[in-house]
Design a protein around this motif. Structure first.
Motif, PDB file in Angstrom:
ATOM      1  N   THR A 263       0.847  -1.198   0.000  1.00  0.00           N
ATOM      2  CA  THR A 263       0.000   0.000   0.000  1.00  0.00           C
ATOM      3  C   THR A 263       0.877   1.241   0.000  1.00  0.00           C
ATOM      4  OG1 THR A 263      -1.702  -1.186   1.240  1.00  0.00           O
ATOM      5  CG2 THR A 263      -1.822   1.232   1.208  1.00  0.00           C
ATOM      6  N   ASN A 264       0.696   2.103  -1.002  1.00  0.00           N
ATOM      7  CA  ASN A 264       1.456   3.344  -1.151  1.00  0.00           C
ATOM      8  C   ASN A 264       2.943   3.109  -1.401  1.00  0.00           C
ATOM      9  OD1 ASN A 264      -0.863   4.951  -0.678  1.00  0.00           O
ATOM     10  ND2 ASN A 264      -0.567   4.741   1.535  1.00  0.00           N
ATOM     11  N   ALA A 265       3.322   1.858  -1.711  1.00  0.00           N
ATOM     12  CA  ALA A 265       4.730   1.582  -2.006  1.00  0.00           C
ATOM     13  C   ALA A 265       5.106   2.235  -3.343  1.00  0.00           C
ATOM     14  CB  ALA A 265       4.968   0.083  -2.075  1.00  0.00           C
ATOM     15  N   PRO A 266       6.381   2.569  -3.541  1.00  0.00           N
ATOM     16  CA  PRO A 266       6.807   3.089  -4.839  1.00  0.00           C
ATOM     17  C   PRO A 266       6.517   2.085  -5.951  1.00  0.00           C
ATOM     18  CG  PRO A 266       8.506   3.413  -3.170  1.00  0.00           C
ATOM     19  CD  PRO A 266       7.481   2.507  -2.563  1.00  0.00           C
ATOM     20  N   ALA A 267       6.519   2.569  -7.175  1.00  0.00           N
ATOM     21  CA  ALA A 267       6.277   1.712  -8.333  1.00  0.00           C
ATOM     22  C   ALA A 267       7.373   0.665  -8.437  1.00  0.00           C
ATOM     23  CB  ALA A 267       6.229   2.560  -9.600  1.00  0.00           C
ATOM     24  N   PRO A 268       7.084  -0.492  -9.049  1.00  0.00           N
ATOM     25  CA  PRO A 268       8.110  -1.531  -9.209  1.00  0.00           C
ATOM     26  C   PRO A 268       9.331  -0.961  -9.921  1.00  0.00           C
ATOM     27  CG  PRO A 268       5.956  -2.376  -9.822  1.00  0.00           C
ATOM     28  CD  PRO A 268       5.782  -0.907  -9.626  1.00  0.00           C
ATOM     29  N   ARG A 269      10.513  -1.405  -9.467  1.00  0.00           N
ATOM     30  CA  ARG A 269      11.756  -0.876 -10.025  1.00  0.00           C
ATOM     31  C   ARG A 269      12.928  -1.761  -9.638  1.00  0.00           C
ATOM     32  NH1 ARG A 269      11.512   4.836  -7.467  1.00  0.00           N
ATOM     33  NH2 ARG A 269       9.321   4.400  -7.845  1.00  0.00           N
ATOM     34  N   SER A 270      14.057  -1.527 -10.288  1.00  0.00           N
ATOM     35  CA  SER A 270      15.309  -2.204  -9.948  1.00  0.00           C
ATOM     36  C   SER A 270      16.415  -1.171  -9.942  1.00  0.00           C
ATOM     37  CB  SER A 270      15.631  -3.297 -10.967  1.00  0.00           C
ATOM     38  OG  SER A 270      15.944  -2.710 -12.215  1.00  0.00           O
ATOM     39  N   GLN A 271      17.578  -1.582  -9.425  1.00  0.00           N
ATOM     40  CA  GLN A 271      18.775  -0.743  -9.414  1.00  0.00           C
ATOM     41  C   GLN A 271      18.504   0.622  -8.778  1.00  0.00           C
ATOM     42  OE1 GLN A 271      19.966  -1.104 -13.611  1.00  0.00           O
ATOM     43  NE2 GLN A 271      21.531  -2.556 -12.956  1.00  0.00           N
ATOM     44  N   ASN A 272      17.608   0.624  -7.798  1.00  0.00           N
ATOM     45  CA  ASN A 272      17.408   1.797  -6.958  1.00  0.00           C
ATOM     46  C   ASN A 272      18.398   1.730  -5.804  1.00  0.00           C
ATOM     47  OD1 ASN A 272      15.310  -0.449  -6.413  1.00  0.00           O
ATOM     48  ND2 ASN A 272      15.582   0.507  -4.400  1.00  0.00           N
ATOM     49  N   THR A 273      18.376   2.711  -4.922  1.00  0.00           N
ATOM     50  CA  THR A 273      19.197   2.688  -3.713  1.00  0.00           C
ATOM     51  C   THR A 273      18.291   2.642  -2.492  1.00  0.00           C
ATOM     52  OG1 THR A 273      19.322   5.104  -3.821  1.00  0.00           O
ATOM     53  CG2 THR A 273      21.223   3.862  -4.641  1.00  0.00           C
ATOM     54  N   ALA A 274      18.881   2.259  -1.359  1.00  0.00           N
ATOM     55  CA  ALA A 274      18.139   2.239  -0.097  1.00  0.00           C
ATOM     56  C   ALA A 274      19.094   2.532   1.051  1.00  0.00           C
ATOM     57  CB  ALA A 274      17.466   0.890   0.121  1.00  0.00           C
ATOM     58  N   VAL A 275      18.640   3.321   2.017  1.00  0.00           N
ATOM     59  CA  VAL A 275      19.409   3.593   3.235  1.00  0.00           C
ATOM     60  C   VAL A 275      18.492   3.394   4.437  1.00  0.00           C
ATOM     61  CG1 VAL A 275      20.942   5.244   2.084  1.00  0.00           C
ATOM     62  CG2 VAL A 275      18.880   6.071   3.249  1.00  0.00           C
ATOM     63  N   TRP A 276      19.097   3.142   5.603  1.00  0.00           N
ATOM     64  CA  TRP A 276      18.354   2.997   6.850  1.00  0.00           C
ATOM     65  C   TRP A 276      18.647   4.210   7.719  1.00  0.00           C
ATOM     66  CZ3 TRP A 276      14.352   0.898   8.915  1.00  0.00           C
ATOM     67  CH2 TRP A 276      14.205   0.835  10.313  1.00  0.00           C
ATOM     68  N   THR A 277      17.581   4.871   8.199  1.00  0.00           N
ATOM     69  CA  THR A 277      17.742   6.127   8.936  1.00  0.00           C
ATOM     70  C   THR A 277      17.804   5.931  10.447  1.00  0.00           C
ATOM     71  OG1 THR A 277      15.375   6.554   9.267  1.00  0.00           O
ATOM     72  CG2 THR A 277      16.332   7.216   7.150  1.00  0.00           C
ATOM     73  N   GLY A 278      17.443   4.769  10.899  1.00  0.00           N
ATOM     74  CA  GLY A 278      17.300   4.527  12.323  1.00  0.00           C
ATOM     75  C   GLY A 278      15.886   4.114  12.652  1.00  0.00           C
ATOM     76  N   ASN A 279      14.935   4.537  11.829  1.00  0.00           N
ATOM     77  CA  ASN A 279      13.545   4.093  12.000  1.00  0.00           C
ATOM     78  C   ASN A 279      12.808   3.886  10.681  1.00  0.00           C
ATOM     79  OD1 ASN A 279      13.052   6.723  11.182  1.00  0.00           O
ATOM     80  ND2 ASN A 279      12.637   7.455  13.249  1.00  0.00           N
ATOM     81  N   GLU A 280      13.451   4.250   9.554  1.00  0.00           N
ATOM     82  CA  GLU A 280      12.817   4.082   8.251  1.00  0.00           C
ATOM     83  C   GLU A 280      13.845   3.605   7.228  1.00  0.00           C
ATOM     84  OE1 GLU A 280       9.320   7.423   7.792  1.00  0.00           O
ATOM     85  OE2 GLU A 280      11.396   8.071   7.496  1.00  0.00           O
ATOM     86  N   MET A 281      13.361   2.893   6.213  1.00  0.00           N
ATOM     87  CA  MET A 281      14.151   2.598   5.028  1.00  0.00           C
ATOM     88  C   MET A 281      13.701   3.569   3.939  1.00  0.00           C
ATOM     89  SD  MET A 281      14.298  -0.867   2.646  1.00  0.00           S
ATOM     90  CE  MET A 281      12.549  -0.779   2.195  1.00  0.00           C
ATOM     91  N   ILE A 282      14.656   4.286   3.349  1.00  0.00           N
ATOM     92  CA  ILE A 282      14.331   5.203   2.244  1.00  0.00           C
ATOM     93  C   ILE A 282      14.861   4.597   0.959  1.00  0.00           C
ATOM     94  CG2 ILE A 282      14.474   7.541   1.331  1.00  0.00           C
ATOM     95  CD1 ILE A 282      15.214   8.542   4.075  1.00  0.00           C
ATOM     96  N   VAL A 283      13.963   4.345   0.004  1.00  0.00           N
ATOM     97  CA  VAL A 283      14.379   3.885  -1.320  1.00  0.00           C
ATOM     98  C   VAL A 283      14.172   5.034  -2.301  1.00  0.00           C
ATOM     99  CG1 VAL A 283      13.811   1.498  -0.793  1.00  0.00           C
ATOM    100  CG2 VAL A 283      12.118   2.918  -1.940  1.00  0.00           C
ATOM    101  N   TRP A 284      15.041   5.089  -3.314  1.00  0.00           N
ATOM    102  CA  TRP A 284      14.934   6.195  -4.279  1.00  0.00           C
ATOM    103  C   TRP A 284      15.540   5.788  -5.613  1.00  0.00           C
ATOM    104  CZ3 TRP A 284      17.726   9.445  -7.409  1.00  0.00           C
ATOM    105  CH2 TRP A 284      17.027  10.570  -7.874  1.00  0.00           C
TER     106      TRP A 284
END
Length: 1002
Positions: free
Chosen positions: A544-565
């Motif tokens: 629900t509300n997840a980003p559109a399907p994709r590959s070769q994106n990046t992800a970092v952990w902030t301490g309480n969230e995962m940010i993908v972009w």
């Protein structure tokens, strides 16, 4: 105020007062009023206050200390920095507040202001509304923005851009043409990709390379407006209005953002508030002198690394280090990199001395004191070499290959606190499930056990939990994998991860470690899972509300969230993403990252987490990027991280302490510029308030106090006779009069006589096409006087011109039917022309360079009438009206689009285009006394380029920009006798200001 005046005294002492000027160099008091000094102080205090008032980002003591350290460690003119420190009493507090704060405040304010939608949102909405109403190229002229056209011509001949008559355009060689077509195909149709991303990328046949890009011009649609695009100073939209196999005509509409100075003048109180100074004990590190620069060596100018993809990035705690990667269009791997400091918003390039070989698809980890890179693909071969980089000393140390894992790429690596663990990947034979543990303290390798290891794979993920490395997913055959394993380095043993409820098989996804779970996501999908190693169990992530399907994106952990972009869909048509999402595992919920001010869509980029921001950089969307941005999840905002935008056909002048670049072309005609100060290795943008209209093919001269720009192309085959005088002291523009000015033109020449600027020749639209007219501009009177046409040389364009002290000499160029070997000498005191001799003159040519030595003009290089790039030249003596050929022994290869400077004893040529498709990063130094050439160093030079700029600082040649990016380099030419610096008068000595007593922090 006294401290600011002391700073101005240092800069004025180094300011070049051209020897041609008849008047002596005045004192600073004669050119800078007390009101102007007070205005500069008020400006930087207002900049500081604006950062706090509007962005809630007051400059901290830590930032000021970091800026001081950056200056002292990376100054390129230590003697000037010493003078500045001395002028401020070597007081760390005064240096922090009066030297570091102004530079830092302007740099940070420029970045925060440029993309703030609270300020520019109304203009953006208006532009978008107009684009919704006027959707076709035919309606572009009805939009409220400034309309212009430009043509690109695929050509290997320099003069074709002028010989096509009304079909005027910028010539592009094959590589440049292909890059332009690919960018436009991505914008207006999309370049073809493999039909199915996952299956196509499951076969590692390209050794780490992205799928081949083919962007035939047929994929570019015409007559369609692009979405609204944005840079630091403009919004713009583009359309392709004509195309053929070797010709493109583009139309652009540009909406100018309100310049930051104008916005501040309207918004901030004109009596700036007293800025709260941080309560801190600053320290003044020693200036890294190096005394004089080392002869025949290159040093990079401040700026981000070259554009790339498939590189690595690590976070050190204060800097992001990027390294290696691949340049898509050039098809080459890199062994360069850079360190980005978000506290000062500045880049420092990493040394290439003893760096590992060029590579892509390698790994990098941070140990706490060093970055270790290993493996990857070097050309068509995989490697098992690597290096340890120490940012404290900017040095590399090779790592042992004894007992190292076999060569590979697209593997993973983690740092466990004492060792780097690498695993998996593939080589030219197949997939791997082997690995190794590297101990940097002993420079030794140990293999990882293969017993119970996961099946061979690549494009998988790996995280370190504190006690185990968990690998999962990847490609291991004709499909993605849903298996994984936990590796315990203490026991050198593997345990399989459960398949129960595991996400579906995938590769090129991302994974982060939360402290208790591994979260995987993406891989051509919008699904993911959370793996708990304590219970060996999986829980699906919400879609629900997840980003559109994709590959070769990046992800970092902030301490309480995962940010993908970012990322891409793969397949055809391929879609690149410039958006992302934040996943909270505590609530199993997604929230989109803000799209406002976000970076351009891209894939194969990098991202790191700083503790408060995610920094993304580089990547690719048919062409590589060297831009980046910082995302603050607390404020849900983006900030760009870049120096002046890349450009070509711009101008540059040297003031004695700064290089000023202005104008040029990059997506549209530019009216922006920047000032580079080697003493502080920093860039400051030139104000856009009252600047001339954007242009290229213009000219620029330095008068001793102002840079005068004039003429140039402002639209397709539309030339201007306007200009402006820019004062770096006040950062202000004043328009030049058009009364009696020569007709509009471009690709002309301009020289400074000491009291006048003389422009001559060039190309115009009306009358068409080539000119032998000109004008003399007196900046003191703001008036023009025409140059005589009696006995003037024939009409021409892309010729050269020098000032001898009493005459302007023009020579060569293109005259309609070919290159020329004729010229003329113009005496402004008599308004009379005399021809230059053709006896023994160099062969007819265009796009040559010329310098004045003090008694001779030296011309070299260019293109002859057969299309050959020549490496011949000649020395012209105006006293005897005679020519002497320059030696070709050891001369650089033939070229055009290069630059040349005179050092006082040598002519240095560098760069350019040598074969029609390759930009050069080589050059040579010509000594006319010996009639001999010596090659410039090929160690660490800037990347190859053409139509860049070059200035001589008195000890170094500084090159910047061109078709090749927004990077530059400084070449030290010291060898043998030290060249005589440009003469300048010392200012009247002033007493040093006495620091006022101030409370010391306790």
């Amino acid at each position: 105020m006294s401290y600011q005046r002391a700073i101005e005294e240092v800069y004025w002492g180094h300011r070049i007062w051209p020897k041609e000027r008849p008047d002596p160099k005045p004192s600073l008091d004669a050119v800078v009023s007390q009101e102007q000094v007070e205005g500069k102080v008020a400006d930087y205090l207002r900049n500081s206050q604006a950062l706090e008032d509007y962005w809630r980002r007051p400059i901290t003591a830590e930032q000021l200390q970091a800026e001081i350290e950056r200056m002292t460690q990376h100054t390129k003119q230590p003697e000037v920095l010493h003078e500045l420190f001395d002028a401020l009493g070597n007081d760390p507090f005064v240096i922090a507040e009066c030297l570091a704060r102004p530079v830092l405040a302007e740099r940070l304010l420029t970045r925060w202001y440029a993309y703030d939608q609270r300020i520019h949102g109304e203009l953006r909405q208006r532009a978008e509304a107009e684009l919704q109403m006027q959707r076709t190229a035919e309606q572009m002229k009805q939009l409220s923005g400034k309309y212009s056209e430009i043509e690109f011509v695929k050509s290997e001949r320099a003069h074709e851009k002028f010989s096509r008559g009304i079909e005027h355009g910028v010539k592009l060689n094959s590589r440049e043409w292909n890059e332009t077509v690919q960018k436009l195909a991505a914008l207006f149709g999309g370049a073809k990709k493999e039909s199915d991303g996952a299956s196509a990328l499951s076969r590692p046949l390209t050794l780490g390379l992205p799928p081949a890009k083919g962007a035939p011009i047929t994929q570019i649609s015409t007559g369609t407006l692009s979405p609204l695009q944005e840079d630091d100073t403009h919004y713009y939209a583009t359309a392709v209005i004509e195309k053929s196999q070797d010709h493109l005509k583009l139309a652009t509409v540009v909406w100018l953002k309100v310049p930051v100075k104008s916005w501040l003048a309207r918004t901030e109180d004109q009596s700036p508030k007293a800025v709260t100074t941080p309560n801190a004990n600053y320290t003044l590190p020693p200036v890294l002198d190096g005394a004089e620069c080392t002869g025949d060596t290159w040093t990079a100018t401040a700026g981000s690394p070259d554009a790339r993809q498939l590189h690595t990035a690590v976070w050190t705690g204060s800097e992001m280090i990027v390294w290696g990667g691949y340049v898509t269009i050039a098809g080459s791997d890199l062994n360069t990199g850079g360190r980005y400091n978000p506290a000062t918003d500045s880049w420092i390039l990493t040394s290439t001395a003893n760096a590992p070989s060029t590579r892509r698809s390698h790994t990098a980890v941070w140990t706490g004191s060093e970055m270790i890179v290993w493996g990857g693909f070097h050309g068509i071969n995989e490697v098992n070499t690597g290096g340890r980089y120490d940012p404290g000393t900017d040095t590399w140390t090779a790592i042992s290959t004894t007992n190292a894992p076999s060569a590979r790429g697209s593997h993973t690596a983690v740092w466990n606190g004492g060792k780097m663990i690498v695993w998996g990947g593939y080589d030219s034979i197949g997939y791997l499930n082997t690995g190794g543990r590297y101990n940097p303290n002993t420079d030794s390798w140990e293999p990882t056990d293969a017993t119970n290891a996961p099946t061979a794979r690549y494009a998988h993920s790996a995280v370190w939990t504190g006690s185990e490395m968990i690998v999962w997913g990847g490609f291991g055959g004709n499909a993605g994998l849903d298996t994984g394993g936990r590796y315990d380095p203490t026991t050198n043993s593997w345990t399989a991860t459960t398949l129960t409820n595991s996400p579906s098989g995938r590769g090129e996804h991302t994974a982060v470690w939360t402290g208790s779970e591994m979260v995987v996501w993406g891989g051509y999908l919008d699904t993911g899972g959370r793996y708990n190693p304590e219970t060996d169990s999986w829980i699906a992530t919400s879609t629900t509300n997840a980003p559109a399907p994709r590959s070769q994106n990046t992800a970092v952990w902030t301490g309480n969230e995962m940010i993908v972009w970012g990322g891409q869909t793969g397949g055809f048509p391929n879609t690149y993403f410039g958006d992302g999402g934040r996943y909270n595992p505590g609530t199993d919920s997604w929230m989109a990252t803000v799209a406002t001010n976000a970076l351009s869509a891209r894939t194969r980029h990098t991202a790191v987490w700083t503790g408060s921001e995610m920094i993304v950089w580089g990547g690719d969307d048919e062409s590589p990027w060297n831009t980046g941005g910082r995302y603050d999840p607390a404020a849900d905002t983006w900030t760009a991280t870049s120096p002046p935008s890349g450009r070509f056909y711009h101008t540059a002048v040297w003031t004695g302490s700064e290089m000023i670049i202005w104008g040029g072309y990059d997506n549209h005609y530019l009216d922006t510029g920047g000032r580079y100060t080697p003493a502080m290795d920093s860039w400051i943008p030139t104000t856009a308030a009252n600047a001339p209209a954007g242009r290229y093919y213009h000219s620029a001269v330095w008068t001793g106090s102002d840079m005068i720009v004039w003429g140039g192309e402002i639209d397709n085959f539309s030339y201007s006779n306007t200009g402006g005088k820019y004062s770096p002291i006040t950062d202000s523009w004043t328009a030049t009069t058009t009364t009696n000015a020569p007709g509009g033109r471009g690709s002309h020449t301009a020289v400074w006589t000491g009291n006048e600027m003389i422009v001559w020749g060039g190309i115009s639209a009306s009358p068409c096409c080539y000119l032998n007219t000109g004008g003399r501009y007196d900046p003191n009177m703001d008036s023009w006087t025409a140059t005589s046409v009696t006995n003037a040389p024939s009409e021409r364009v892309i010729h050269s011109a020098v000032w001898t002290g009493s005459e302007m000499i023009v020579w060569g160029g293109f005259g309609g039917n070919g290159g020329l070997d004729t010229g003329g000498r113009y005496d402004p005191s008599t308004d009379i022309w005399a021809p230059t001799s053709t006896a023994n003159a160099p062969s007819a040519r265009e796009e040559n360079t010329a310098v004045w030595t003090g008694n001779e003009m030296i011309v070299w290089g260019g293109i002859d009438n057969l299309g050959n790039r020549v490496n011949t030249g000649g020395r012209y003596n105006p006293d005897t009206d005679t020519w002497t050929a320059t030696s070709t022994t050891n001369a650089p290869s033939g070229r055009f689009g290069h630059t040349a400077v005179w050092t006082g004893s040598e002519k240095i040529v560098w760069g350019g285009n040598g074969d029609g498709s390759t930009e050069l990063n080589t050059g040579g130094r010509y000594n006319p006394s010996l009639d001999s050439w010596a090659a410039t160093s090929t160690v660490n030079p800037p990347s190859g380029r053409e139509y860049h700029t070059a200035v001589w600082s008195g000890s170094e040649m500084i090159i910047w920009g061109g078709i090749g990016g927004n990077t530059g380099g400084r070449y030290c030419a010291r060898s043998g006798p030290t060249p005589t610096a440009t003469p300048r008068l010392s200012p009247t000595p002033r007493s040093r200001p006495v620091p006022k007593p101030r409370p010391r922090p306790r």
